[in-house]
Design an enzyme around this catalytic site. Structure first.
Site, PDB file in Angstrom:
ATOM      1  N   PHE A  46       0.871  -1.183   0.000  1.00 15.18           N
ATOM      2  CA  PHE A  46       0.000   0.000   0.000  1.00 15.18           C
ATOM      3  C   PHE A  46       0.909   1.234   0.000  1.00 15.18           C
ATOM      4  CE2 PHE A  46      -3.370   2.823   1.152  1.00 15.18           C
ATOM      5  CZ  PHE A  46      -4.565   2.146   0.985  1.00 15.18           C
ATOM      6  N   PHE A  70      -0.905  -3.050   7.964  1.00 15.50           N
ATOM      7  CA  PHE A  70      -1.541  -3.885   8.986  1.00 15.50           C
ATOM      8  C   PHE A  70      -0.926  -5.285   9.016  1.00 15.50           C
ATOM      9  CE2 PHE A  70      -4.962  -6.582  10.688  1.00 15.50           C
ATOM     10  CZ  PHE A  70      -5.243  -5.888  11.859  1.00 15.50           C
ATOM     11  N   GLU A  71      -0.457  -5.766   7.879  1.00 15.11           N
ATOM     12  CA  GLU A  71       0.089  -7.125   7.766  1.00 15.11           C
ATOM     13  C   GLU A  71       1.596  -7.180   8.070  1.00 15.11           C
ATOM     14  OE1 GLU A  71      -2.031  -5.861   5.212  1.00 15.11           O
ATOM     15  OE2 GLU A  71      -3.703  -6.912   6.165  1.00 15.11           O
ATOM     16  N   ILE A  78      -0.998   7.048   5.308  1.00 13.94           N
ATOM     17  CA  ILE A  78      -1.354   8.465   5.103  1.00 13.94           C
ATOM     18  C   ILE A  78      -2.783   8.682   5.579  1.00 13.94           C
ATOM     19  CG2 ILE A  78      -1.582  10.312   3.393  1.00 13.94           C
ATOM     20  CD1 ILE A  78       0.471   8.769   1.660  1.00 13.94           C
ATOM     21  N   ALA A 137      -9.884  10.692   5.334  1.00 15.49           N
ATOM     22  CA  ALA A 137     -11.035  11.375   5.938  1.00 15.49           C
ATOM     23  C   ALA A 137     -11.561  10.624   7.162  1.00 15.49           C
ATOM     24  CB  ALA A 137     -12.129  11.508   4.888  1.00 15.49           C
ATOM     25  N   THR A 138     -11.212   9.348   7.282  1.00 12.57           N
ATOM     26  CA  THR A 138     -11.743   8.549   8.401  1.00 12.57           C
ATOM     27  C   THR A 138     -10.633   8.260   9.421  1.00 12.57           C
ATOM     28  OG1 THR A 138     -11.170   6.432   7.414  1.00 12.57           O
ATOM     29  CG2 THR A 138     -13.273   7.397   6.750  1.00 12.57           C
ATOM     30  N   HIS A 172      -9.402   5.400   9.916  1.00 19.43           N
ATOM     31  CA  HIS A 172      -8.777   4.147   9.479  1.00 19.43           C
ATOM     32  C   HIS A 172      -7.258   4.161   9.728  1.00 19.43           C
ATOM     33  CE1 HIS A 172      -8.829   0.429   7.249  1.00 19.43           C
ATOM     34  NE2 HIS A 172      -7.895   0.866   6.432  1.00 19.43           N
ATOM     35  N   ARG A 209       9.763  12.636   3.470  1.00 18.89           N
ATOM     36  CA  ARG A 209      10.470  11.640   4.298  1.00 18.89           C
ATOM     37  C   ARG A 209      10.893  10.396   3.536  1.00 18.89           C
ATOM     38  NH1 ARG A 209       7.375  14.881   6.755  1.00 18.89           N
ATOM     39  NH2 ARG A 209       7.654  15.527   8.909  1.00 18.89           N
TER      40      ARG A 209
HETATM   41  N1  INI Z   1      -2.208   0.382   4.502  1.00 24.83           N
HETATM   42  C1  INI Z   1      -1.081   1.139   4.482  1.00 24.83           C
HETATM   43  O1  INI Z   1       0.033   0.595   4.522  1.00 24.83           O
HETATM   44  N2  INI Z   1      -1.167   2.490   4.418  1.00 24.83           N
HETATM   45  C2  INI Z   1      -2.371   3.135   4.392  1.00 24.83           C
HETATM   46  O2  INI Z   1      -2.384   4.386   4.312  1.00 24.83           O
HETATM   47  C3  INI Z   1      -3.566   2.363   4.424  1.00 24.83           C
HETATM   48  N3  INI Z   1      -4.855   3.011   4.420  1.00 24.83           N
HETATM   49  O3  INI Z   1      -4.919   4.240   4.600  1.00 24.83           O
HETATM   50  O4  INI Z   1      -5.879   2.388   4.232  1.00 24.83           O
HETATM   51  C4  INI Z   1      -3.447   0.950   4.469  1.00 24.83           C
HETATM   52  N4  INI Z   1      -4.551   0.175   4.489  1.00 24.83           N
HETATM   53  C5  INI Z   1      -4.516  -1.258   4.243  1.00 24.83           C
HETATM   54  C6  INI Z   1      -4.265  -2.066   5.507  1.00 24.83           C
HETATM   55  O5  INI Z   1      -2.948  -1.903   5.960  1.00 24.83           O
HETATM   56  C7  INI Z   1      -4.499  -3.577   5.275  1.00 24.83           C
HETATM   57  O6  INI Z   1      -3.653  -4.035   4.255  1.00 24.83           O
HETATM   58  C8  INI Z   1      -5.943  -3.917   4.906  1.00 24.83           C
HETATM   59  O7  INI Z   1      -6.856  -3.369   5.838  1.00 24.83           O
HETATM   60  C9  INI Z   1      -6.145  -5.460   4.874  1.00 24.83           C
HETATM   61  O8  INI Z   1      -5.944  -6.030   6.153  1.00 24.83           O
END
Ligand code: INI
Length: 160
Positions: A27, A62-63, A87, A90-91, A93, A132
């Site tokens: 991501f 997240f992984e 990054i 708006a939420t 998350h 960065r």
């Molecule tokens: N993952 C990121 O590494 N950066 C982000 O900005 C991001 N946003 O904003 O959604 C993001 N989302 C995905 C998340 O890490 C998981 O891969 C997904 O939820 C599946 O578990």
């Protein structure tokens, strides 16, 4: 009266002979690939061998803890590093990912006995991520890899 401590432990910045595992989040890959470039550059410039760096890509930040724990379970790394870019949108998350991931990464470092380094950018906007990942505020991938080298050598020093 001057006080003299016992042993002082420090890690040097020599990467020769070190093995590291780098977990990268796909991501925001545009930025994460720059962090990885910086990480590899730091490792080689400090005397490391590129063949001693393994990289695992995961879908998002997240992984990252999962890939770090898999690296640790392999048992042959002197340090492991997480690279990702979260990054704010708006939420809430991003905030949820950040708090979960930073806790999990911190926990792995404490429990595993392997130095675990946090190389995530958690920014308010794209401009801060640009700054960065190789422009005016340096490259977080480079910086975190220097810290990984130091921690790997500190860990070795503290075993003897
Ligand atoms: N993952 C990121 O590494 N950066 C982000 O900005 C991001 N946003 O904003 O959604 C993001 N989302 C995905 C998340 O890490 C998981 O891969 C997904 O939820 C599946 O578990």
């Amino acid at each position: 009266m001057s006080r003299t401590p016992g042993r002082i432990f420090e890690g040097n910045l020599n990467a020769k002979g070190l093995r590291i595992g780098i977990a990268c989040a796909r991501f925001n890959e545009f930025f994460v690939s720059k962090l990885l470039d910086g990480a590899l550059d730091a490792f080689v410039r400090h005397g490391g061998d590129l063949a001693d760096v393994d990289v695992a890509w995961v879908p998002g930040s997240f992984e990252l803890p999962f890939a770090l724990s898999k690296f640790i379970a392999r048992g042959n790394y002197d340090a492991v590093i997480a690279l990702g870019v979260v990054i704010q949108g708006a939420t809430t998350h991003a905030a949820q990912i950040n708090s979960q991931v930073s806790k999990a990464i911190g926990q792995l470092g404490i429990e595993s006995g392997v130095p675990v380094l946090y190389g995530l950018l958690t920014t308010e906007n794209i401009e801060q991520a640009i700054e960065r990942s190789g422009t005016k505020a340096g490259n977080r991938g480079f910086d975190v890899t220097v810290s990984a080298i130091e921690m790997a050598n500190l860990n070795k020093a503290m075993k003897s």
